[in-house]
Each structure stands twice: as structure tokens, then as C-alpha cells.
Write an enzyme that holds these catalytic residues in place. Sequence first.
Site, PDB file in Angstrom:
ATOM      1  CB  SER A 209      -1.139   0.134   1.231  1.00  0.00           C
ATOM      2  OG  SER A 209      -2.092   0.840   1.030  1.00  0.00           O
ATOM      3  CG  ASP A 355      -7.014  -2.751  -3.885  1.00  0.00           C
ATOM      4  OD1 ASP A 355      -7.642  -1.888  -3.436  1.00  0.00           O
ATOM      5  OD2 ASP A 355      -6.088  -2.794  -3.577  1.00  0.00           O
ATOM      6  CG  HIS A 389      -5.885  -2.445  -0.521  1.00  0.00           C
ATOM      7  ND1 HIS A 389      -5.132  -1.832  -1.575  1.00  0.00           N
ATOM      8  CD2 HIS A 389      -5.290  -1.649   0.632  1.00  0.00           C
ATOM      9  CE1 HIS A 389      -3.847  -0.827  -1.201  1.00  0.00           C
ATOM     10  NE2 HIS A 389      -4.142  -0.736   0.030  1.00  0.00           N
TER      11      HIS A 389
END
Length: 468
Positions: A209, A355, A389
Site C-alpha cells: 500500500s 481492490d 486491498h
Amino acid sequence: MFPRQILVFAALGLCFALVAGATQVSGVRRWELRRRFSFEDSFYHPPSGWESASPGEVLASRKVDVSPASIFNLGINAYQLLYRTTGLTDGEATTSVTTVLVPYNYDKDKVMVSALYEDSFSSECAPSKQLKSGHFISQNVAVAYQSLFLTTLLHEGWVVTVPDHEGPQNAFGAGPLEGHAILDAVRATINYDRIGLGSNAKVTGYGYSGGAMALGWAASLHKSYASELNVVGWAMGGTVTRMADWLRYIDGTGGAGFAVAALGGISSVDNDLQWVQDNLTPLGKIVLEKSKHSCMYKNLLEEAYKRFISDTYFQGGSTFFENSGAMYALNKYNLGEDGSKVPSAPVFMFHARNDIVVPYAMAQATARSWCQQGAQIRFTTYAGVEMGHTSAGIASLPDVLHFLRDRFNGKQWGETCQYPVVLDPWFNLFNLGESYAEFVQQLLDLLGRRIGKDDHILMAKLKKQEVP
């Protein structure tokens, strides 16, 4: 629910339960305890003349205790290094701190840099502050649960260095600055005599991330900025690679707090975007000031579904994405477009197709662009409908570990560009069995067990006259 998922949530549940039980000590409330640990720490202030130091030069050091989930101290040696690094552009001197985790019986020819995601605009959320014993999990849950994976890496016998890659101005999203900080953290770790790493030690890196965004810049800048480092592989997932596209996508959604933190972080160091802070409305000033004192989850909760990039929060906000100056500034943070900034070591990228925090297409486009420019890329798509995610960040950890092991062991890479598609890494039985043992191991680590390569492994290698 699969056994490994149960273990993950059991581990996290244990952390939260223990912390929840410790939030009152002798009648002192948690916020009062937190306030006591928020004092100014002189360690972060460099000595006079520091600007003339070389990038990666250690300016100060100290031995620390670390407790990754804010519960018990880890059974390792740990040090914090204040080092000189570079800001957005070459020649722009700044500093940062890295926390170096040294397991027992460690390999002196391997160092792994872990770019934990802070995704915040607050100095209190830096890994060096959150890993150091005495801080509470409620301040930055993101760093706390990511650090559980660090014990798995330490059991490999690798020295792990964890930089404050956002730097002293908490410049979340300022890619080149973060990349410099990561590379110089590795330099500082290798330069630190007390650990005794070899100058040609193999280096790997991992980030997910916001940490992947920073690591992607480190990979891109390695060849031009720190070519002497013997980097053998980078692993990154859920990667933001186009800042303007991501801000446009995430603003006004449940992840709007990311837009606040990123625009605040970038505009604090980039003169081309300073006008954003100069033109804040009264409400915008309140929101940005709150962001300066909020770690990721608190920021997300408070700013969810607000449209920060609008005239409500700063003058010119509603036409921000039509402003050529703003787009020029943000396009400096795109990965994969500059042919002089291409990773020279193998890269394992992974992304969930579904995601909804970081769009899959932008990461895939960067992977293909890097491949076309000669990079060695494996871009793995997690295609299962249940993979998002957060789940991809957890489920990918065994794949990351295998990649890092292979790179340290010199395993042949194979085809230059690889694009495997898997439904769900949860179904990989090889990963499942290994992860079961690893998460049990992590629970024991949190209870204070000594961490490092097991002594019987060390003795067996010595008996065979192998290098430990």
C-alpha cells in the site's frame, strides 16, 4: 474460514484484548498515558553541521527495546539510527530515522528493508515511535499489525531495517523523498559498525500500500542514487503509481482521509503545491490540523466520504484537477514513466483485481511499462472475488516470504516479464501449511521468546562447515 485466517484474527484479537485490558493503569486513562509519551525527543534533532554529511551517514544512534504490538518486548537487539538523507531533489539535505532489528545468530550478508505503511500526515505515526516500547497500539494500529510479519523475517536470520520513510515533515505521498529515505536507511544500517554487516551485503525490500508506493520509488532510484547497494529484489503490492489519478479516485469515498493526508504531506515539501496550504478555508485548516495529529485509521474514520479537494476546504479545490500547475506537480510522482528511473533488481508486484482502495489498472500499467523498459517484473494478479486491498495485503505474505528467500539464495529468475493470475493465495496449500506454523511462531514471539535462527540450525551448519 480457513485455519490461517483464524490464526491471523486470533493473533490480532490477542493483541487488542491485551491492550484493551491495559488501557487503565492505576486509574490513569489511556489518553493521559499517551500524552506522557508524546514529549519532544531530542534524538530526532541532528547535531550541528549535519548538512555536510554524506547520504546514509549515521548522525546519532541508540539501543532501544521494541514491542511491535505494544504488548511485550521482542527478544532481539534493536537500534535506532538518525541519518542524513535527501529530500525531493538531489542536494536537498534532510534527515530520517530507521529502526534496525537484529535477531540472534543473524546473517551478516543479508539486510531486508521493510517500508511499513503509515499513510498519515502525523509525526506520532512514524514507525520509529510506534515500534519503540512505551507507545500504545491505539495510536497507530496499522504499524502495530504490520509489525507482526517482522518476526517471521527475523526468524530467517535477516537484519531488518524499518525506516521512517516519510521523513521529518511526514511527507506521505512524496515518492522521491520516501525512496531516498529507504535507500539511505539501508546505507546507514550497513554503515553502522555495531552490527557489522558486510559492505556488499545482499539487500531486499518489501512494502504494501503506502509502503509499496515508497518502495517503488526506492526501486526506481536505486540505480541512479545508490548503485553501490547490492539490491537483489523488491516486493511490493497494492501500489499507488499515479498520484493525480489516485487522489481523484479516492477523494469523496470511504478512503477520503488518504487524500487529506497525501495532499497535506506532499504540499508540506513540494513548493509547486504549497499554494494548497496557503489557500485553506477555515474548515480546511481545521481538517488539515486534525490530520497532523491523527494516524491512518482515525483519519479515515473522521474524513470518510468528504470531498477534501473542493472549494469547501481550499480555494481552487473544485478546479484542482484542471489546474495545469497542480497536474504538473502531481505527475512528478508517477512511477513507470521516466526511462531513467527503472528498477535494476527483480521486482515482485501483486495486486487484487477487485481492490477498491488502489485501482488495479494503474499498478498493472506501471508493471508493463517497467517491463518494456527492461526491468525484471513478476506481476501477480489475485483474481478471486473475495480478494481486496486489505485481504491481499495479508494473504500475500507467504508469497512475499518465498520471493525474498529466493532472491537472497540467488535462485534463477526465469522469464524477464511474468504475469501470473491466481484466484486466491488462501487456497495454496503450501502457503497454508507454512503460514500456520509462522503465525503460531509469531504469537510466541509476542510473549517474549528470543528471536533468531534456531540454535540447532546454527550448530548443524557449523558442523557441516557451512557459513551460518
